[in-house]
Design a protein around this motif. Structure first.
Motif, PDB file in Angstrom:
ATOM      1  N   GLU A 183     -40.450  -1.047 -54.279  1.00 14.95           N
ATOM      2  CA  GLU A 183     -39.064  -1.435 -54.049  1.00 14.95           C
ATOM      3  C   GLU A 183     -38.493  -0.681 -52.844  1.00 14.95           C
ATOM      4  N   ALA A 184     -38.830   0.617 -52.773  1.00 19.17           N
ATOM      5  CA  ALA A 184     -38.385   1.413 -51.630  1.00 19.17           C
ATOM      6  C   ALA A 184     -39.130   1.024 -50.364  1.00 19.17           C
ATOM      7  N   GLY A 185     -40.377   0.549 -50.516  1.00 19.07           N
ATOM      8  CA  GLY A 185     -41.137   0.106 -49.357  1.00 19.07           C
ATOM      9  C   GLY A 185     -40.488  -1.072 -48.665  1.00 19.07           C
ATOM     10  N   VAL A 186     -39.965  -2.024 -49.467  1.00 21.59           N
ATOM     11  CA  VAL A 186     -39.248  -3.150 -48.881  1.00 21.59           C
ATOM     12  C   VAL A 186     -38.004  -2.658 -48.145  1.00 21.59           C
ATOM     13  N   GLU A 187     -37.331  -1.686 -48.727  1.00 19.08           N
ATOM     14  CA  GLU A 187     -36.127  -1.150 -48.080  1.00 19.08           C
ATOM     15  C   GLU A 187     -36.467  -0.478 -46.756  1.00 19.08           C
ATOM     16  N   VAL A 188     -37.619   0.190 -46.695  1.00 12.77           N
ATOM     17  CA  VAL A 188     -38.080   0.795 -45.441  1.00 12.77           C
ATOM     18  C   VAL A 188     -38.231  -0.287 -44.372  1.00 12.77           C
ATOM     19  N   ALA A 189     -38.824  -1.427 -44.758  1.00 10.85           N
ATOM     20  CA  ALA A 189     -38.996  -2.533 -43.809  1.00 10.85           C
ATOM     21  C   ALA A 189     -37.648  -3.093 -43.366  1.00 10.85           C
ATOM     22  N   LEU A 190     -36.732  -3.284 -44.319  1.00 14.96           N
ATOM     23  CA  LEU A 190     -35.415  -3.826 -43.979  1.00 14.96           C
ATOM     24  C   LEU A 190     -34.618  -2.870 -43.098  1.00 14.96           C
ATOM     25  N   ASP A 191     -34.743  -1.572 -43.341  1.00 15.02           N
ATOM     26  CA  ASP A 191     -34.070  -0.589 -42.480  1.00 15.02           C
ATOM     27  C   ASP A 191     -34.537  -0.741 -41.039  1.00 15.02           C
ATOM     28  N   HIS A 192     -35.847  -0.883 -40.879  1.00 13.93           N
ATOM     29  CA  HIS A 192     -36.404  -1.035 -39.532  1.00 13.93           C
ATOM     30  C   HIS A 192     -35.899  -2.315 -38.867  1.00 13.93           C
ATOM     31  N   LEU A 193     -35.923  -3.412 -39.605  1.00 17.19           N
ATOM     32  CA  LEU A 193     -35.484  -4.683 -39.031  1.00 17.19           C
ATOM     33  C   LEU A 193     -33.988  -4.672 -38.737  1.00 17.19           C
ATOM     34  N   ALA A 194     -33.200  -3.999 -39.572  1.00 20.30           N
ATOM     35  CA  ALA A 194     -31.764  -3.887 -39.308  1.00 20.30           C
ATOM     36  C   ALA A 194     -31.514  -3.103 -38.027  1.00 20.30           C
ATOM     37  N   GLN A 195     -32.276  -2.033 -37.819  1.00 20.95           N
ATOM     38  CA  GLN A 195     -32.139  -1.256 -36.591  1.00 20.95           C
ATOM     39  C   GLN A 195     -32.504  -2.069 -35.360  1.00 20.95           C
ATOM     40  N   GLU A 196     -33.401  -3.034 -35.549  1.00 14.93           N
ATOM     41  CA  GLU A 196     -33.796  -3.909 -34.438  1.00 14.93           C
ATOM     42  C   GLU A 196     -32.773  -5.019 -34.202  1.00 14.93           C
ATOM     43  N   GLY A 197     -31.816  -5.161 -35.128  1.00 11.21           N
ATOM     44  CA  GLY A 197     -30.764  -6.146 -34.934  1.00 11.21           C
ATOM     45  C   GLY A 197     -30.986  -7.475 -35.631  1.00 11.21           C
ATOM     46  N   HIS A 198     -31.941  -7.545 -36.543  1.00 10.96           N
ATOM     47  CA  HIS A 198     -32.194  -8.792 -37.275  1.00 10.96           C
ATOM     48  C   HIS A 198     -31.166  -8.963 -38.394  1.00 10.96           C
ATOM     49  N   GLU A 199     -30.648 -10.161 -38.519  1.00 10.94           N
ATOM     50  CA  GLU A 199     -29.664 -10.462 -39.561  1.00 10.94           C
ATOM     51  C   GLU A 199     -30.212 -11.410 -40.617  1.00 10.94           C
ATOM     52  N   ARG A 200     -31.138 -12.281 -40.235  1.00 11.36           N
ATOM     53  CA  ARG A 200     -31.712 -13.252 -41.167  1.00 11.36           C
ATOM     54  C   ARG A 200     -33.188 -12.916 -41.354  1.00 11.36           C
ATOM     55  N   VAL A 201     -33.523 -12.481 -42.575  1.00 10.08           N
ATOM     56  CA  VAL A 201     -34.859 -11.962 -42.862  1.00 10.08           C
ATOM     57  C   VAL A 201     -35.421 -12.660 -44.092  1.00 10.08           C
ATOM     58  N   ALA A 202     -36.691 -13.018 -44.046  1.00 12.38           N
ATOM     59  CA  ALA A 202     -37.353 -13.694 -45.162  1.00 12.38           C
ATOM     60  C   ALA A 202     -38.432 -12.800 -45.756  1.00 12.38           C
ATOM     61  N   LEU A 203     -38.834 -13.122 -46.984  1.00 11.44           N
ATOM     62  CA  LEU A 203     -39.915 -12.423 -47.676  1.00 11.44           C
ATOM     63  C   LEU A 203     -40.907 -13.446 -48.192  1.00 11.44           C
ATOM     64  N   ALA A 204     -42.201 -13.165 -48.019  1.00 13.22           N
ATOM     65  CA  ALA A 204     -43.266 -13.996 -48.584  1.00 13.22           C
ATOM     66  C   ALA A 204     -44.256 -13.078 -49.282  1.00 13.22           C
ATOM     67  N   VAL A 205     -44.647 -13.419 -50.521  1.00 14.46           N
ATOM     68  CA  VAL A 205     -45.507 -12.529 -51.298  1.00 14.46           C
ATOM     69  C   VAL A 205     -46.657 -13.291 -51.935  1.00 14.46           C
ATOM     70  N   LEU A 206     -47.764 -12.588 -52.089  1.00 10.71           N
ATOM     71  CA  LEU A 206     -48.920 -13.103 -52.822  1.00 10.71           C
ATOM     72  C   LEU A 206     -48.612 -12.946 -54.309  1.00 10.71           C
ATOM     73  N   SER A 207     -48.348 -14.040 -54.990  1.00  9.73           N
ATOM     74  CA  SER A 207     -47.797 -13.974 -56.349  1.00  9.73           C
ATOM     75  C   SER A 207     -48.809 -13.562 -57.409  1.00  9.73           C
ATOM     76  N   SER A 208     -50.089 -13.539 -57.071  1.00 11.67           N
ATOM     77  CA  SER A 208     -51.104 -13.238 -58.083  1.00 11.67           C
ATOM     78  C   SER A 208     -51.284 -11.743 -58.313  1.00 11.67           C
ATOM     79  N   THR A 209     -50.544 -10.888 -57.622  1.00 10.21           N
ATOM     80  CA  THR A 209     -50.666  -9.447 -57.821  1.00 10.21           C
ATOM     81  C   THR A 209     -49.385  -8.887 -58.436  1.00 10.21           C
ATOM     82  N   PRO A 210     -49.497  -7.830 -59.251  1.00  8.58           N
ATOM     83  CA  PRO A 210     -48.312  -7.223 -59.859  1.00  8.58           C
ATOM     84  C   PRO A 210     -47.328  -6.670 -58.829  1.00  8.58           C
ATOM     85  N   THR A 211     -47.800  -6.323 -57.643  1.00 11.88           N
ATOM     86  CA  THR A 211     -46.918  -5.781 -56.610  1.00 11.88           C
ATOM     87  C   THR A 211     -45.819  -6.763 -56.227  1.00 11.88           C
ATOM     88  N   SER A 212     -46.118  -8.063 -56.290  1.00 10.76           N
ATOM     89  CA  SER A 212     -45.157  -9.059 -55.825  1.00 10.76           C
ATOM     90  C   SER A 212     -43.848  -8.991 -56.601  1.00 10.76           C
TER      91      SER A 212
END
Length: 371
Positions: free
Chosen positions: A177-206
């Motif tokens: 959960e914090a890993g996703v936030e790390v990614a979003l922090d980086h993208l926010a610093q780059e100026g991205h406002e519209r961000v999508a997520l795609a996950v491999l649903s067959s793993t518990p991590t998703s």
């Protein structure tokens, strides 16, 4: 040596250490063949790792550095059950082997396939082998329900990259959960406002990635997801369904003006990169991509920025927790350890509309295609 060469050398040497942990030895010729480098470069890697004390040089390669724990004196046997053939867990296993050397315990490895019935058979076999404790990345992804075999096991169990709220259950996992936030922090610093997520649903991590993504976005202003997280499957080596989902993802990004996407896992992020380049998209000028896992991300045709869970540390700490359970029993406090992933920045992310290298913002039409 350039910065790029140093990064690739570091990645190569980390992979060499993973192989060393798995097999106990590495050969210069195998290193050269695997990574497509010269024998001189492969030998240089072995020498560098030997100087760091990470391996012991022998003729033609290297072996694990002997320690007191390798003299035959062991203080327990720990069974390890992990998914088969998954690169993510190879690094966890390398950390577990290091933890075993430090704790003076021996590991017995068994591989599962995210199948609960097979997992139950493996656990029963390890019980008969008289292991003193068990490390397991169980196939059951939920927090509240444990596998049926858990209640009948009469020895310590430490969950690896899983968790459970049940009383007395130890676990060590990456806080995805914090890993996703790390990614979003980086993208926010780059100026991205519209961000999508795609996950491999067959793993518990998703499950954790989606939860973290939705929670983090809800707490942010100026950033949102134009459409719900995309889930896809990859079964029986049939990639058509996965690729169709990724193609649809690219369609949705184009239709909604989405400028960045986070993709789990690395394999699928690299696949998305290829599909995007086939469409003539420029990465990262037209679309920024962040991979999740950082197993293969550096090897993309455009090296992918990635969230790297602390896989090695998860394995090492899990063995430490299990070894303490073996020696202290019920006197040991329950340990629930969450480790925060880090971001590894590469070339697949940039502010939206960034011109390619060698161009200026005043003439974006001259940028060309980086691919």
């Amino acid at each position: 040596m350039t910065a790029r060469e140093r990064e690739m050398a570091a990645r190569r040497r980390a992979a060499i250490l993973t192989d060393l942990g798995l097999h106990g030895s590495v050969r210069v010729q195998e290193i050269a063949d695997r990574f497509g480098v010269s024998l001189v470069t492969a030998r240089r890697d072995v020498v560098a790792l030997a100087r760091q004390g990470r391996l012991q040089r022998v003729h033609g390669g290297g072996v694990l550095v002997p320690t007191e724990a390798d003299d035959g004196t062991r203080h327990g046997v720990i069974g390890v059950v992990i998914p088969s053939g998954h690169g993510y867990f190879q690094e966890i296993l390398a950390g577990a082997r290091q933890g075993a050397r430090e704790a003076g315990v021996r590991l017995i490895l068994a591989t599962s396939y995210y199948d609960e019935a097979e997992e139950s058979r493996i656990v029963d076999r390890l019980r008969r082998a008289r292991v003193d404790a068990l490390l397991i990345a169980t196939a059951r992804p939920t927090d509240q329900r444990l596998p049926s075999w858990f209640a009948t096991l009469d020895r310590p169990v430490v969950l690896v990259e899983r968790q459970c709220a049940a009383r007395g259950v130890d676990y060590v996992r990456s806080e995805h959960e914090a890993g996703v936030e790390v990614a979003l922090d980086h993208l926010a610093q780059e100026g991205h406002e519209r961000v999508a997520l795609a996950v491999l649903s067959s793993t518990p991590t998703s499950v954790r990635l989606i939860a973290g993504f939705e929670t983090a976005l809800a707490a942010r202003s100026g950033m949102h997801a134009p459409f719900p997280p995309v889930t896809f499957v990859w079964e029986d080596q049939d990639l058509s369904q996965r690729n169709a989902a990724l193609e649809s993802l690219l369609d949705s990004c184009a239709a909604t003006g989405t400028t960045a996407v986070i993709v789990h896992s690395d394999d699928d992020a690299v696949a998305l990169l290829g599909l995007a380049l086939e469409r003539g998209l420029r990465i990262p000028q037209d679309l920024s991509i962040v991979a999740y896992d950082d197993v293969l991300a550096a090897l993309g045709s455009v090296p992918l920025t990635a969230v790297a869970p602390p896989k090695y540390d998860v394995g090492r700490l899990a063995v430490s927790v299990a070894a303490r359970r073996v020696t202290a029993g019920d006197r040991a406090a329950t340990q629930r350890v969450r480790l925060v992933p880090r971001l590894v920045r590469r070339r697949s992310t940039a502010p939206p509309g960034t011109p390619p290298p060698g161009t200026t913002r005043t003439a974006p039409h001259d940028a060309g295609d980086r691919s």
